[in-house]
Design an enzyme around this catalytic site. Sequence first.
Site, PDB file in Angstrom:
ATOM      1  N   GLU A   1      -9.883  25.274 -10.151  1.00  0.00           N
ATOM      2  CA  GLU A   1      -9.714  26.115 -11.346  1.00  0.00           C
ATOM      3  C   GLU A   1      -8.764  25.450 -12.328  1.00  0.00           C
ATOM      4  OE1 GLU A   1      -8.067  29.149 -14.071  1.00  0.00           O
ATOM      5  OE2 GLU A   1      -6.978  27.897 -12.672  1.00  0.00           O
TER       6      GLU A   1
ATOM      7  N   ASP B   1      -6.757  25.954  -5.278  1.00  0.00           N
ATOM      8  CA  ASP B   1      -5.993  24.806  -5.770  1.00  0.00           C
ATOM      9  C   ASP B   1      -4.738  25.244  -6.520  1.00  0.00           C
ATOM     10  OD1 ASP B   1      -8.163  25.771  -7.576  1.00  0.00           O
ATOM     11  OD2 ASP B   1      -7.168  24.468  -9.029  1.00  0.00           O
TER      12      ASP B   1
HETATM   13 ZN    ZN Z   1      -4.743  30.440 -11.486  1.00  0.00          ZN
END
Ligand code: ZN
Length: 578
Positions: free
Chosen positions: A241, A172
């Site tokens: 994340e 992501d």
């Molecule tokens: Zn990162």
Amino acid sequence: MIALPENKAVKKPIWQRHRAFLSGIVALIIIGTFFLTSGLHPLPPSPHGHKPPHGGKGDRHKPRCEKIDALSPSFNRSIDTILHDSAFRNSSIKKLSDAVRIPTVVQDKNPQPADDPDYYKHFYELHDYFNETFPHVNKHLKLEKINELGLLYTWEGSDPELKPLLLMAHQDVVPVNNETLSSWNFPPFSGHYDPETDFVWGRGSNDCKNLLIAEFEAVEQLLIDGFKPNRTVILSLGFDEEASGILGAANLASFLHERYGDDGIYSIIDEGEGIMEVDKDVFVATPINTEKGYVDFEISILGHGGHSSVPPDHTTIGIASELISDFEANPFDYEFEFDNPIYGLLTCAAEHSKSLSKDLKKTILGAPFCPRRKDKLVDFISEQNHLRNLIRTTQAVDIINGGVKANALPETTRFLINHRVNLHSSVSSVFERNMEYAKKIAKKYGYGLSKNGDDFIIPETDLGHIDVTVLRELEPAPFSPNSGPVWDILAGTIQNVFENGVLQNDEEFYVTTGLFSGNTDTKYYWNLSKNIYRFVGSIIDIDLLKTLHSVNEHVDVPGHLSAIAFVYEYIVNVNEYA
Ligand SMILES: [Zn+2]
Ligand SMILES: *[C@@H]1O[C@H](CO)[C@@H](O)[C@H](O)[C@H]1NC(C)=O
Ligand SMILES: *[C@@H]1O[C@H](CO)[C@@H](O)[C@H](O)[C@H]1NC(C)=O
Ligand SMILES: *[C@@H]1O[C@H](CO)[C@@H](O)[C@H](O)[C@H]1NC(C)=O
Ligand SMILES: *[C@@H]1O[C@H](CO)[C@@H](O)[C@H](O)[C@H]1NC(C)=O
Ligand SMILES: *[C@@H]1O[C@H](CO)[C@@H](O)[C@H](O)[C@H]1NC(C)=O
Ligand SMILES: *[C@@H]1O[C@H](CO)[C@@H](O)[C@H](O)[C@H]1NC(C)=O
């Protein structure tokens, strides 16, 4: 940025004399602030690795930032190709650019993938892209999908007795603020390669599709070269994340824990620090071997309201304000121990920099042997805006709410205070300290006091009570070792990639440890391995760091190629030497 010395007429200001060094240090800090933090699994700090990095008094005259022996893999068929071949380079650029073009954006809150596949459509595109682009990985590695989008690739080794090596990265990226679009040199999801700068531009090019693609490329190349590991290699790739990894890394980690158990992994590499030029021709690699902790408190002043024409002397807003002022007037103390990873970097700079002042060098190197020098060192660090937060618990009041109407007293005022917990400190000691200040204010104004909603320390009064509740907590991470066999292979590999592949003969290269203020997805992986390092095999320039999570994010192609070479060599070296 830092205080000028008094005698600036004779000396250049400290920030000019130390510019290269400081920009390195600043770089170290800036990168850290961009990793989103939080974490819902409180874990106890582990005692391992807590010894001072450089022995005791006995070796005071021995250099402590010594050059490590380069560990050269005997299987190195493609290292020259990766670092220097024009066709490899071109195809590598394309692989990274194409990955940047797929806008795998996440927000702060995201749905479960199974509930809203359309929300995640670009992640499915990215998976197809991996499948097409890395056919050998796809053919030879087992792929499992964890919570739909978490990718777990397993390259089975011939010897199941050996603990696997685990490589992480996240798929992501953070969103692009529409208002900044006109400031981008190239559109953020163009993945544009610009031969003039030798940069690939775009969101995620540096955080962290570069690492993601580097891992795929290294494994793909090893497969093409016919490498057969006896130790299993795992890729574990989260997908949120940037929203603290709740849906991705948390599930991947517990799946892996189920399969491999406590300490079942040889070592873990995730995004983190790279290599800095701390002074002209002096380079230092700083794999991060611990992380600060994290805790958010919601503090509520729960009063009774009423008509504002007959107010008490202090409304809940006034009381909250005084408590906030107390917090800010009493910042946490600086607490520096020599196992703080930044001491490694300072030591390397003190021993090998040509431009650092003699006085500062003495302060840094003498600090373990002399309390006065240690105090001076702490003063020095605390004067560097970008360094000081690595040696104390920080506090920031980030949200406040209270009151709705001009003529009504606010029943409740709440605020959120965020802390990044210093190494060797703990969530509970921050809790105690906050309770102490809350208690003082509660007593002063005749309020009750509770923690976590219903645990009363002072009973509710006619006026109401103050409550201190923990919302999210994460203890400081365990220290991974900076000596011993696992460290030696990591550091020796890094040394080899740069000393014998990337740098010129007159350039010096050292490996030490680093620290940044944020947390990566590794916060869910602590039980899996004692050896967790956050490191990318790239020389990182400060200008590049400022673009992380911001406008004009980019990565330099040589840095990307050395990152691939590092993963390639690390897999081989772990196999050969561990
Ligand atoms: Zn990162
Ligand atoms: C590869 O290994 C061989 C033999 O150990 C060595 O001579 C050569 O320099 C190495 N090549 C690279 C690029 O490291
Ligand atoms: C790589 O791309 C450059 C243009 O960016 C080109 O000049 C060079 O010939 C290419 N190399 C190969 C081997 O295709
Ligand atoms: C990868 O692509 C091949 C066809 O090119 C297909 O057979 C296979 O199912 C794909 N694998 C995944 C995991 O999507
Ligand atoms: C930004 O612009 C894109 C494309 O015009 C649009 O789809 C998106 O909703 C906008 N985002 C915000 C937060 O306004
Ligand atoms: C890690 O291990 C400890 C002790 O074995 C356990 O209490 C904790 O819940 C585990 N955490 C995770 C995230 O598995
Ligand atoms: C693993 O394979 C390497 C060769 O690639 C060999 O040198 C090493 O001894 C093997 N290790 C074990 C434990 O079998």
